[in-house]
Scaffold this motif. Structure first.
Motif, short mmCIF file in Angstrom:
data_model
loop_
_atom_site.label_atom_id
_atom_site.label_comp_id
_atom_site.label_asym_id
_atom_site.label_seq_id
_atom_site.Cartn_x
_atom_site.Cartn_y
_atom_site.Cartn_z
N ARG A 259 0.86 -1.17 0.00
CA ARG A 259 0.00 0.00 0.00
C ARG A 259 0.90 1.22 0.00
N ARG A 260 0.70 2.11 -0.98
CA ARG A 260 1.55 3.28 -1.09
C ARG A 260 0.72 4.54 -1.31
N LEU A 261 1.19 5.63 -0.74
CA LEU A 261 0.69 6.95 -1.08
C LEU A 261 1.68 7.56 -2.06
N LEU A 262 1.17 8.28 -3.04
CA LEU A 262 2.01 8.83 -4.10
C LEU A 262 1.57 10.26 -4.42
N VAL A 263 2.49 11.20 -4.31
CA VAL A 263 2.26 12.59 -4.71
C VAL A 263 3.50 13.03 -5.49
N GLY A 264 3.36 13.16 -6.81
CA GLY A 264 4.52 13.49 -7.63
C GLY A 264 5.59 12.43 -7.50
N ASP A 265 6.81 12.85 -7.16
CA ASP A 265 7.90 11.89 -6.98
C ASP A 265 8.09 11.48 -5.53
N LEU A 266 7.09 11.79 -4.70
CA LEU A 266 7.12 11.44 -3.28
C LEU A 266 6.27 10.20 -3.04
N THR A 267 6.82 9.21 -2.37
CA THR A 267 6.08 7.99 -2.06
C THR A 267 6.19 7.68 -0.58
N LEU A 268 5.13 7.09 -0.03
CA LEU A 268 5.13 6.61 1.35
C LEU A 268 4.49 5.24 1.37
N ASP A 269 5.29 4.23 1.71
CA ASP A 269 4.79 2.87 1.81
C ASP A 269 4.15 2.70 3.18
N LEU A 270 2.83 2.43 3.21
CA LEU A 270 2.11 2.34 4.47
C LEU A 270 2.37 1.04 5.21
N SER A 271 2.96 0.07 4.53
CA SER A 271 3.30 -1.19 5.20
C SER A 271 4.63 -1.10 5.92
N THR A 272 5.63 -0.52 5.25
CA THR A 272 6.97 -0.43 5.83
C THR A 272 7.28 0.93 6.42
N LEU A 273 6.41 1.94 6.12
CA LEU A 273 6.60 3.33 6.54
C LEU A 273 7.85 3.95 5.91
N ASP A 274 8.28 3.38 4.80
CA ASP A 274 9.43 3.91 4.06
C ASP A 274 8.97 5.07 3.19
N ALA A 275 9.58 6.24 3.39
CA ALA A 275 9.24 7.44 2.61
C ALA A 275 10.42 7.81 1.73
N ARG A 276 10.14 8.14 0.46
CA ARG A 276 11.18 8.52 -0.49
C ARG A 276 10.68 9.65 -1.39
N ARG A 277 11.63 10.54 -1.71
CA ARG A 277 11.35 11.57 -2.71
C ARG A 277 12.42 11.47 -3.79
N ALA A 278 11.99 11.28 -5.02
CA ALA A 278 12.90 11.10 -6.15
C ALA A 278 13.90 9.98 -5.87
N GLY A 279 13.43 8.94 -5.17
CA GLY A 279 14.28 7.80 -4.86
C GLY A 279 15.14 7.98 -3.63
N ARG A 280 15.14 9.16 -3.06
CA ARG A 280 15.96 9.46 -1.88
C ARG A 280 15.17 9.16 -0.61
N ARG A 281 15.70 8.33 0.25
CA ARG A 281 14.99 7.95 1.48
C ARG A 281 14.92 9.14 2.42
N LEU A 282 13.75 9.33 3.02
CA LEU A 282 13.52 10.40 3.98
C LEU A 282 13.47 9.81 5.38
N HIS A 283 14.30 10.28 6.24
CA HIS A 283 14.35 9.78 7.62
C HIS A 283 13.45 10.66 8.48
N LEU A 284 12.29 10.14 8.87
CA LEU A 284 11.26 10.93 9.53
C LEU A 284 11.02 10.45 10.96
#
Length: 240
Positions: free
Chosen positions: A127-152
């Protein structure tokens, strides 16, 4: 499992939380329907335990809004003292995945939740949320923008989920404060501090900024005009 308990009876809620946390699960709890709906719609829970009788909004209405207004497929187990078939039909037609009558045994509750989550994972492997090049995987909580991992931090991740679900519409300050602190927000403008932290992680390395402030209203997330974000002064194919 990350489970939300929406139950007005504090004794019942405490028993569920104590038992499931001892089993290694992560629990959040809230005591009324409106707050429960807001949390369930804004967080990537594995399952929701929902009581029928709740202040401000009863369980079936919470379910209908969660499914129809927000489109959230999270497995929901409804708890109720109602034992009539007609009541069970109302619950299932509102969107419940399982129905347990009170009183109940905690081991059975855990097994039923595990079964619901297993089936849900079989239906949707990612399950993923997607806005432009920003993704958030709701299963793993992994967030990335343009492939770059975001540490939140957890609070920033909650804010990001809410903004991504609403994008490009605005989310009010009141909604975001309720998401983080419920009915008792702290004194001072701590929301601004959390948004600033999210901005540093999400927008700081990029030329185009996604978080916009709407004065006297709140915030919104807008996709970059370019299909792929551009890091300032470096390539965008690596992590920090």
């Amino acid at each position: 499992m990350h489970i939300l308990v929406i139950e007005r009876d504090r004794h019942i809620a405490s028993k569920i939380i104590d038992y499931l946390e001892a089993k290694g699960h992560q629990l959040d709890a809230v005591a009324d329907g409106v707050a429960g709906l807001n949390l369930a719609a804004s967080n990537g829970y594995d399952a929701v335990v929902l009581s029928w009788m709740l202040p401000r909004m009863e369980g079936p209405e919470v379910l209908r809004k969660l499914r129809l207004d927000h489109g959230i497929p999270v497995p929901v187990l409804m708890l109720s003292t109602k034992v009539e078939l007609s009541d069970k039909i109302i619950a299932f037609r509102s969107g419940a995945d399982d129905y347990v009558t009170k009183p109940f045994e905690l081991p059975e509750l855990e097994v039923r939740l595990e079964a619901l989550v297993t089936r849900a994972q079989g239906r949707v492997t990612k399950r993923r949320l997607l806005v432009g090049d920003l993704t958030l995987d709701l299963s793993t909580l992994d967030a990335r923008r343009a492939g770059r991992r975001l540490h939140l931090y957890p609070a920033c991740r909650k804010l990001l989920q809410a903004l991504m679900r609403a994008s490009p519409a605005a989310v009010t300050r009141r909604q975001l404060e309720h998401l983080l602190w419920g009915e008792n927000p702290p004194n001072g403008d701590l929301l601004r501090s959390q948004i600033s932290s999210l901005r540093r992680t999400l927008d700081g390395p990029f030329e185009e900024k996604m978080i916009q402030t709407l004065p006297r209203v709140g915030y919104r997330l807008v996709p970059p005009s370019r299909p792929v974000g551009t890091l300032e002064g470096r390539s965008n194919d690596g992590e920090a």
